[in-house]
Design a protein around this motif. Structure first.
Motif, PDB file in Angstrom:
ATOM      1  N   ARG A 300       0.823  -1.215   0.000  1.00 52.00           N
ATOM      2  CA  ARG A 300       0.000   0.000   0.000  1.00 52.00           C
ATOM      3  C   ARG A 300       0.855   1.263   0.000  1.00 52.00           C
ATOM      4  N   LYS A 303       0.378   3.016  -3.097  1.00 50.92           N
ATOM      5  CA  LYS A 303      -0.992   3.363  -3.489  1.00 50.92           C
ATOM      6  C   LYS A 303      -1.084   4.809  -3.967  1.00 50.92           C
ATOM      7  N   SER A 304      -1.755   4.967  -5.107  1.00 51.75           N
ATOM      8  CA  SER A 304      -1.828   6.293  -5.734  1.00 51.75           C
ATOM      9  C   SER A 304      -3.188   6.954  -5.585  1.00 51.75           C
ATOM     10  N   ASP A 305      -4.187   6.244  -5.048  1.00 55.87           N
ATOM     11  CA  ASP A 305      -5.571   6.722  -4.944  1.00 55.87           C
ATOM     12  C   ASP A 305      -6.195   6.955  -6.314  1.00 55.87           C
ATOM     13  N   GLN A 306      -5.640   6.315  -7.353  1.00 52.94           N
ATOM     14  CA  GLN A 306      -6.202   6.440  -8.703  1.00 52.94           C
ATOM     15  C   GLN A 306      -7.198   5.318  -9.003  1.00 52.94           C
ATOM     16  N   ASP A 308     -10.396   2.665  -7.366  1.00 51.37           N
ATOM     17  CA  ASP A 308     -11.381   2.577  -6.289  1.00 51.37           C
ATOM     18  C   ASP A 308     -11.196   1.281  -5.502  1.00 51.37           C
ATOM     19  N   ARG A 309     -12.036   1.160  -4.467  1.00 50.60           N
ATOM     20  CA  ARG A 309     -11.919   0.001  -3.569  1.00 50.60           C
ATOM     21  C   ARG A 309     -12.218  -1.305  -4.295  1.00 50.60           C
ATOM     22  N   ARG A 332       2.351   5.204  -6.980  1.00 48.63           N
ATOM     23  CA  ARG A 332       3.033   6.449  -6.639  1.00 48.63           C
ATOM     24  C   ARG A 332       4.424   6.122  -6.103  1.00 48.63           C
TER      25      ARG A 332
END
Length: 374
Positions: A300, A303-306, A308-309, A332
């Protein structure tokens, strides 16, 4: 005291007569006294001697009137007694006591000689059994076992070693020198004799040996030196294990590890909880995280937040079910910049089929996508 042989006493039961050689009532008769003192003991009148009271009734019933007990002695140890009973009182005068003492001495000598002979036979039988067990162990051992003279001449070798070195018979192997033949001048085993005599033995020496046909076999050897009372070397005893397959697997493992380390793709191995256990140099180059920073972390950190779950849930559902997940993913780097990877994650299973790890192969396709867009 227990009876072991008797004659002329067929009506009585010696086993029911309690006799000891302790200084108690049951040990103050002729037998117990002779054993305890190591000297002949004569009871001239069994019907009148108070010390014979425990056995008087049985003696009278059997017609015994007098008794002498003579100790049976080996060295300084009394191991039994010879008892003689007479139907008449005062049957044992000094001359008879002297004669019977000599008889008891001869009897004791004979018993000891017989016991020693029996003991020797038992020892010989035990030694023969032990040697047979040892011989069987050596002949059927799965490791090679040998004995050589100090100059390397083979005295003994088991079938496993003969076969291990590519020979057909022991006699064939004995025509060669285990210390010198098949080794280059700088081979570690050339110093075998010097090391084993200096240290008394070697343990776990791993070297390559040449077999009879010229092929190479890797052996793990432990040996010891055996000396005589004057410290002169008599021979070497050794045990040899064939580790050729292990060496092959280790070489293959080293090759695989080298390939992984030098791969242009980033490779990450995690446990089943997602904790990173290994990253290769390409991963550190792509992500910007040093190996020490990544180990023990969860992926994590990239993790890029690009996504969804649902994206990540589908990923975990696939690999935890034993499937292989493949897709493009935006991650990222440590410096915060985004990059796109083509990511493949597959489960790693043990011999029983249980999932133990996950391996991820990451290919940075950011530049390729840019070229495609251009």
């Amino acid at each position: 005291v227990r009876p072991v042989a008797h004659a002329g006493y067929e009506d009585g039961d010696l086993k029911t007569m309690r006799v000891t050689w302790a200084d108690t009532e049951s040990g103050r008769g002729p037998t117990g006294t002779a054993i305890r003192t190591g000297k002949p003991c004569v009871f001239h009148h069994l019907a009148e001697d108070s010390a014979y009271a425990p056995w008087r009734e049985e003696a009278i019933r059997c017609g015994c009137a007098a008794s002498i007990a003579l100790p049976l002695i080996s060295g300084s140890k009394t191991f039994g007694a010879l008892n003689i009973y007479s139907s008449t009182p005062d049957a044992f005068d000094d001359a008879e006591v002297t004669l019977l003492t000599e008889l008891a001495d001869d009897l004791a000598f004979g018993v000891v000689a017989l016991r020693n002979e029996a003991s020797r036979k038992r020892s010989e039988e035990s030694l023969a059994e032990s040697e047979e067990r040892f011989r069987s162990l050596v002949q059927n051992a799965t490791v090679g076992i040998y004995r050589t003279t100090p100059d390397g001449r083979v005295v003994m070798a088991n079938p496993t070693l003969v076969k291990m070195l590519g020979y057909s018979t022991l006699q064939e192997l004995q025509s060669h020198n285990l210390e010198l033949e098949g080794f280059s001048k700088d081979h570690p085993r050339r110093k075998f004799r010097e090391q084993i005599e200096r240290e008394g033995g070697i343990k776990g020496l791993e070297t390559a040996w040449k077999r009879r046909d010229g092929s190479v076999v890797f052996l793990r050897e432990s040996a010891r030196v055996v000396r005589n009372a004057n410290g002169e070397v008599l021979y070497y005893d050794g045990v040899v294990e064939d580790i050729t397959e292990r060496k092959r697997v280790e070489a293959l493992h080293d090759l695989e590890l080298t390939a992984i380390e030098q791969s242009a793709d980033g490779i990450v191995i995690t446990d089943t909880d997602g904790k990173i256990q290994y990253v290769n140099p390409a991963f550190t180059s792509i992500s910007g995280y040093a190996r020490e920073e990544a180990l023990g972390q969860n992926p994590r950190i990239l993790k890029s937040d690009q996504h969804d779950r649902t994206f990540y849930q589908n990923l975990w559902d696939t690999i935890e079910a034993g499937g292989v997940w493949k897709d493009e993913i935006v991650n990222r780097k440590k410096d915060g910049s985004l990059y796109t990877q083509y990511l493949t994650i597959a489960p790693v299973r043990d011999k029983q089929g249980a999932i133990t790890n996950f391996v991820a192969i990451q290919r940075d396709i950011t530049e390729r996508l840019g070229l495609q867009a251009q």
